[in-house]
Design an enzyme around this catalytic site. Structure first.
Site, short mmCIF file in Angstrom:
data_model
loop_
_atom_site.label_atom_id
_atom_site.label_comp_id
_atom_site.label_asym_id
_atom_site.label_seq_id
_atom_site.Cartn_x
_atom_site.Cartn_y
_atom_site.Cartn_z
N ASN A 66 91.95 48.57 48.30
CA ASN A 66 93.37 48.40 48.81
C ASN A 66 93.20 47.22 49.46
OD1 ASN A 66 95.83 49.05 48.35
ND2 ASN A 66 95.21 50.92 49.00
N HIS A 107 101.10 56.40 53.06
CA HIS A 107 100.80 57.06 53.00
C HIS A 107 101.29 58.68 52.13
CE1 HIS A 107 96.91 54.79 52.67
NE2 HIS A 107 96.82 54.78 51.39
#
Length: 495
Positions: A347, A378
């Protein structure tokens, strides 16, 4: 709490592809996601060929990219896509009305706050039966872009050049964007569904046709025997990434279903298998969960490249690089010999965002604050916080071991090979141990899992930090302050 829909082919978006979903036996939300990305890939090729900067104005390119992006969002997420548009418009208001000294603070607070409220509402509505692909994914990418641009506008207009790091100076934005530019940057069809986050200056240069030219000018082409600048094509890079996408999809449809992550907390599995067997299965199940990320991120990268976006200059062998927006480096992930290297190649664009808006600007404890922001971004599932808090411990322990022990293994090649093998094995197992709660989500299964693992990584991490001296890291803010002080002293001496 409302129960999650029980239908296996549920979605919050269009039901047009329901027959295909039923035929393939794949949830409709995933079918819609893939369909939009494949259509975006075709649109990207068309965009590069027929709406290139030589054929269409920047206004037309901005408008096309924005309208198609909005359509994809509505197709995939239905009325839930309103959350994306509401946040974008609120943030544009802040961008134009807030003082330049506070623009980054207000934008960050509103974007992260709204995202968090949406995460809370998802938990209340769906409990733990969330869709694989829902509106929160695009909202998370939009949040990254909003905060990135706000900080870069603040750097470009509200700060002195000598107060910026080299990267901040390079990415600083000198004027507030127009509404069309803002919408295009946040909602363009290349990145609305799966990202990645890119820098505003790079995106505007791409729309205006300066993106590739700027990168090519960094190379002395006359020295290489060229009498003019080459014209790099993304076709080869797109084809290569589509091959990776296809392989990842096949692995996802086979491996992921064959090795369910919930088996690591199955009572029979825990009671009848040895610790080493459970550790081995944990590694296998973690590997089996990766292909879906490889698929989504590599396809998103290919979409941007197909549109002509993502050129990153020339590598040391003279090959054209199309990895400016790449979100992962699979080889570096699978061969990582340190927790830091693993995270840097997983990521990638989110890691870059965290570095630019948090780590490089945090006044204290940058590592801890960065992990906490990552967890908050998140979502609010407890498993995320178990993962990122464990990640802080593992990162600090790994850093202490590397700083205190690595130099002893560099005296000979055999010792270096032994060190690399050991650190690779420990890194891979540490990652598996750390990310398991991220998939399990809830507190009870997470505690059950860590009990089955005897909390061994937590215990080892604490012991390492107690025994080995921790070398302080030079923080970017401190380095910048030292540089400013040195320049000030130098200038006074010259006077």
């Amino acid at each position: 709490m409302a129960e999650a829909p029980s239908l296996p082919y549920r979605t919050t978006g269009s039901t047009l592809l329901h027959p295909l979903s039923r035929l393939l036996g794949i949830p409709l939300d995933q079918v819609n996601f893939v369909a939009c990305q494949l259509f975006a890939l075709l649109a990207a090729f068309w965009f590069r060929i027929y709406l290139s900067p030589s054929h269409a104005s920047s206004v037309v390119r901005h408008a096309f990219a924005t309208l198609f992006g909005i359509y994809f969002a509505v197709f995939c997420f239905g009325w839930y896509s309103l959350h994306i548009f509401i946040l974008v418009m609120m943030s544009y208001g802040i961008m134009n009305l807030a003082s330049i000294s506070n623009i980054h603070r207000y934008s960050f607070a509103v974007a992260i706050g709204y995202l968090t409220l949406c995460h809370i509402s998802r938990l209340c509505i769906f409990h733990y039966g969330i869709l694989t692909t829902d509106f929160s994914g695009p909202l998370m990418i939009v949040t990254q872009k909003i905060t990135t641009l706000a900080f870069q506008v603040h750097d470009g207009i509200g700060r002195q050049a000598e107060d910026l790091t080299a990267e901040q100076s390079r990415l600083a934005v000198k004027r507030r964007p127009s509404l069309l530019e803002y919408l295009s940057y946040l909602l363009n069809f290349m990145s609305i569904i799966a990202g990645p986050c890119s820098n505003y200056k790079d995106y505007i240069a791409f729309i205006e046709g300066r993106h590739v030219h700027m990168k090519l000018l960094e190379v002395n082409w006359k020295q290489k025997g060229y009498d003019r600048l080459p014209d790099p094509s993304p076709t080869g890079a797109v084809a290569y990434k589509l091959c990776i996408t296809l392989v990842s999809l096949l692995l996802f449809l086979t491996l992921t279903k064959s090795f369910p992550v919930t088996y690591i907390i199955d009572n029979q599995f825990i009671n009848k298998t040895s610790f080493m067997s459970r550790l081995g299965y944990l590694y296998v199940v973690t590997q089996a969960s990766k292909p879906k990320y490889y698929f989504a991120w590599t396809l998103a990268d290919a979409v941007n490249n197909a549109a002509g976006y993502g050129f990153n200059g020339v590598d040391e062998r003279g090959n054209f690089r199309w990895d400016l927006l790449s979100n992962l480096n699979i080889w570096n992930i699978e061969t990582a010999t340190s927790f830091k290297v693993y995270l840097e190649n997983w990521n990638i664009q989110t890691a870059a965002w965290l570095k630019r808006v948090c780590y490089d600007r945090a006044p204290f404890h940058p590592t801890a604050l960065t992990f906490i922001l990552s967890a908050l971004w998140h979502g609010i599932y407890p498993g995320y916080y178990f993962t990122f808090l464990t990640g802080i411990l593992i990162t600090l322990a790994a850093r202490a071991i590397r700083n205190n022990c690595r130099h002893y293994f560099l005296s000979s090649e055999p010792l270096k090979v032994i060190y690399d093998i050991i650190t690779w094995l420990v890194t891979q197992l540490a990652v598996c141990y750390t990310v398991a709660p991220f998939v399990l989500l809830a507190v009870e299964p997470t505690i059950k899992f860590y009990k089955s693992m005897y909390f061994h990584m937590h215990i080892l991490g604490f012991l390492v930090l107690l025994v080995l001296p921790v070398r302080r890291q030079d923080h970017p803010i401190k380095r910048l302050q030292n540089r400013v002080t040195e320049n000030s002293v130098k200038n006074k001496k010259e006077k």
